[in-house]
Motif scaffolding. Sequence first.
Motif, PDB file in Angstrom:
ATOM      1  N   GLU A  13     -11.262 -73.572  62.816  1.00 42.58           N
ATOM      2  CA  GLU A  13     -10.941 -74.957  63.120  1.00 42.58           C
ATOM      3  C   GLU A  13     -11.954 -75.878  62.446  1.00 42.58           C
ATOM      4  O   GLU A  13     -13.154 -75.575  62.387  1.00 42.58           O
ATOM      5  CB  GLU A  13     -10.927 -75.171  64.620  1.00 42.58           C
ATOM      6  CG  GLU A  13      -9.771 -74.473  65.306  1.00 42.58           C
ATOM      7  CD  GLU A  13      -9.517 -75.020  66.697  1.00 42.58           C
ATOM      8  OE1 GLU A  13      -8.631 -75.874  66.848  1.00 42.58           O
ATOM      9  OE2 GLU A  13     -10.222 -74.593  67.616  1.00 42.58           O
ATOM     10  N   GLY A  14     -11.459 -76.998  61.936  1.00 40.30           N
ATOM     11  CA  GLY A  14     -12.307 -77.921  61.198  1.00 40.30           C
ATOM     12  C   GLY A  14     -12.326 -77.668  59.713  1.00 40.30           C
ATOM     13  O   GLY A  14     -12.912 -78.445  58.951  1.00 40.30           O
ATOM     14  N   ASN A  23      -4.875 -74.886  42.071  1.00 41.10           N
ATOM     15  CA  ASN A  23      -5.497 -73.998  43.049  1.00 41.10           C
ATOM     16  C   ASN A  23      -5.542 -74.636  44.421  1.00 41.10           C
ATOM     17  O   ASN A  23      -5.681 -75.861  44.556  1.00 41.10           O
ATOM     18  CB  ASN A  23      -6.943 -73.661  42.638  1.00 41.10           C
ATOM     19  CG  ASN A  23      -7.027 -72.966  41.305  1.00 41.10           C
ATOM     20  OD1 ASN A  23      -6.756 -71.779  41.193  1.00 41.10           O
ATOM     21  ND2 ASN A  23      -7.406 -73.724  40.276  1.00 41.10           N
ATOM     22  N   LEU A  24      -5.422 -73.788  45.451  1.00 36.63           N
ATOM     23  CA  LEU A  24      -5.722 -74.196  46.813  1.00 36.63           C
ATOM     24  C   LEU A  24      -7.193 -73.898  47.065  1.00 36.63           C
ATOM     25  O   LEU A  24      -7.664 -72.789  46.806  1.00 36.63           O
ATOM     26  CB  LEU A  24      -4.851 -73.425  47.813  1.00 36.63           C
ATOM     27  CG  LEU A  24      -5.097 -73.660  49.312  1.00 36.63           C
ATOM     28  CD1 LEU A  24      -3.804 -73.476  50.084  1.00 36.63           C
ATOM     29  CD2 LEU A  24      -6.170 -72.736  49.888  1.00 36.63           C
ATOM     30  N   VAL A  25      -7.912 -74.878  47.576  1.00 41.68           N
ATOM     31  CA  VAL A  25      -9.335 -74.719  47.865  1.00 41.68           C
ATOM     32  C   VAL A  25      -9.546 -74.923  49.359  1.00 41.68           C
ATOM     33  O   VAL A  25      -9.078 -75.903  49.937  1.00 41.68           O
ATOM     34  CB  VAL A  25     -10.193 -75.719  47.073  1.00 41.68           C
ATOM     35  CG1 VAL A  25     -11.655 -75.627  47.490  1.00 41.68           C
ATOM     36  CG2 VAL A  25     -10.051 -75.460  45.569  1.00 41.68           C
ATOM     37  N   ALA A  26     -10.256 -73.960  49.998  1.00 39.38           N
ATOM     38  CA  ALA A  26     -10.593 -74.069  51.412  1.00 39.38           C
ATOM     39  C   ALA A  26     -12.071 -74.422  51.552  1.00 39.38           C
ATOM     40  O   ALA A  26     -12.929 -73.775  50.936  1.00 39.38           O
ATOM     41  CB  ALA A  26     -10.296 -72.757  52.126  1.00 39.38           C
ATOM     42  N   GLU A  27     -12.353 -75.456  52.347  1.00 37.66           N
ATOM     43  CA  GLU A  27     -13.725 -75.900  52.546  1.00 37.66           C
ATOM     44  C   GLU A  27     -14.051 -75.945  54.040  1.00 37.66           C
ATOM     45  O   GLU A  27     -13.179 -76.226  54.860  1.00 37.66           O
ATOM     46  CB  GLU A  27     -13.945 -77.294  51.951  1.00 37.66           C
ATOM     47  CG  GLU A  27     -13.772 -77.363  50.443  1.00 37.66           C
ATOM     48  CD  GLU A  27     -13.971 -78.778  49.910  1.00 37.66           C
ATOM     49  OE1 GLU A  27     -13.921 -79.725  50.744  1.00 37.66           O
ATOM     50  OE2 GLU A  27     -14.165 -78.943  48.695  1.00 37.66           O
ATOM     51  N   ILE A  28     -15.308 -75.666  54.357  1.00 35.02           N
ATOM     52  CA  ILE A  28     -15.822 -75.819  55.720  1.00 35.02           C
ATOM     53  C   ILE A  28     -17.098 -76.636  55.618  1.00 35.02           C
ATOM     54  O   ILE A  28     -18.032 -76.262  54.887  1.00 35.02           O
ATOM     55  CB  ILE A  28     -16.098 -74.458  56.384  1.00 35.02           C
ATOM     56  CG1 ILE A  28     -14.802 -73.645  56.479  1.00 35.02           C
ATOM     57  CG2 ILE A  28     -16.713 -74.647  57.771  1.00 35.02           C
ATOM     58  CD1 ILE A  28     -15.000 -72.247  57.036  1.00 35.02           C
ATOM     59  N   ASP A  29     -17.122 -77.771  56.303  1.00 39.70           N
ATOM     60  CA  ASP A  29     -18.271 -78.694  56.253  1.00 39.70           C
ATOM     61  C   ASP A  29     -18.603 -79.079  54.811  1.00 39.70           C
ATOM     62  O   ASP A  29     -19.779 -79.175  54.424  1.00 39.70           O
ATOM     63  CB  ASP A  29     -19.492 -78.067  56.921  1.00 39.70           C
ATOM     64  CG  ASP A  29     -19.284 -77.822  58.407  1.00 39.70           C
ATOM     65  OD1 ASP A  29     -18.537 -78.597  59.020  1.00 39.70           O
ATOM     66  OD2 ASP A  29     -19.855 -76.846  58.928  1.00 39.70           O
ATOM     67  N   VAL A  50      -6.803 -77.869  61.462  1.00 38.69           N
ATOM     68  CA  VAL A  50      -7.121 -77.660  60.047  1.00 38.69           C
ATOM     69  C   VAL A  50      -6.548 -78.834  59.262  1.00 38.69           C
ATOM     70  O   VAL A  50      -5.374 -79.194  59.424  1.00 38.69           O
ATOM     71  CB  VAL A  50      -6.532 -76.337  59.525  1.00 38.69           C
ATOM     72  CG1 VAL A  50      -6.748 -76.199  58.020  1.00 38.69           C
ATOM     73  CG2 VAL A  50      -7.156 -75.148  60.258  1.00 38.69           C
ATOM     74  N   LEU A  51      -7.366 -79.435  58.401  1.00 42.75           N
ATOM     75  CA  LEU A  51      -6.925 -80.561  57.574  1.00 42.75           C
ATOM     76  C   LEU A  51      -6.239 -80.044  56.314  1.00 42.75           C
ATOM     77  O   LEU A  51      -6.786 -79.190  55.609  1.00 42.75           O
ATOM     78  CB  LEU A  51      -8.123 -81.418  57.188  1.00 42.75           C
ATOM     79  CG  LEU A  51      -7.853 -82.534  56.165  1.00 42.75           C
ATOM     80  CD1 LEU A  51      -6.945 -83.600  56.755  1.00 42.75           C
ATOM     81  CD2 LEU A  51      -9.158 -83.144  55.676  1.00 42.75           C
TER      82      LEU A  51
END
Length: 353
Positions: A13-14, A23-29, A50-51
Amino acid sequence: MKKLLNTVYITTEGAALRKDGENLVAEIDGVERGRVPFHMLGSVVAFGAVLVTPPLIQALAAGGVSIVLLDRIGRFQARIEGPVSGNVLLRRAQYRISDDSEEIVRSIVCGKVANQRVVLQRALRDYGETMPPEATAAIAAAVDRLARILRRAALAGESADVLRGHEGDAARTYFSVFGHLVRAPDEQVRFLGRSRRPPLDPVNALLSFLYTLLVHDCRSALEGVGLDPAVGFLHRERPGRPSLALDLMEEMRPVMADRLALSLLNRRQVRARDFEWRDGGAVMLTEDGRRTVLTAWQERKKEERRHPFLEESAPLGLVPHLQALLLARHLRGDLDGYPPLDLEVSHARARDL
């Protein structure tokens, strides 16, 4: 060459998902944690808050990649997809046959009951000697009862409602002894009988989570061949319910979900610490628990099995797509009947070798 399109699961979450080129990019903080090219994606499944940025939504929709939004315990919230391209003649046949679907319902019910029986037989074969005598006797009695239900369900002439009754009888029989198959060392990890909304024990929480993943794959498979996931045969139509995806899932539950749940628990890959108990009695997987299950789910889908009707080996992850294709061929009139995924056939052949 067989290609199984990848599903990306976002469980933190977040997290934020954005588009960067193709490309799909996943980021956390704000820190990049993963990157997947669009051409390798089949779907994206996000748990909890999830944004997903608008440019990514547009790119995935244009490329035929669906986005499925679930709440943090895996309940379906929404699905985002581009224009659905289905064969209108195939869908007209589906709608017409849905009003007179006894033969398809019979196939689905027989496939499910046969596979439930195989799960119990395998437990007796693998653990029967170490089980308490009363557990062994109960499972053996359930195997015999499922055989009788299977013979009744296979008889021609029974209505869809009667067949639904057989399916319900089989489910009660199967789950009445399912707890004997759970050999987890933790006292809290016990099966107290099937409970769904909400699951009331860790085993039900794990089963419900796996069923959510399986129905997602079944829905994608049906859309891939041009069928309408909302119009089913065994499950009656309800607004917002993917009835046909639930139909397709039934015969696969014992093979793909129940067996995996038992393996995770009995091999101590999932323990009591991977669940949390909430006010009101609901039990759910923790974030770490979901990650463990998702990793095992993806590995399970890579395992090869011999398809009893096609008589070819294929990854388990392709089974929903193969069954959707066989159903579409039947609805078009290319097959006389819908052949369910009946592993009892394969089980019997292996026994005879």
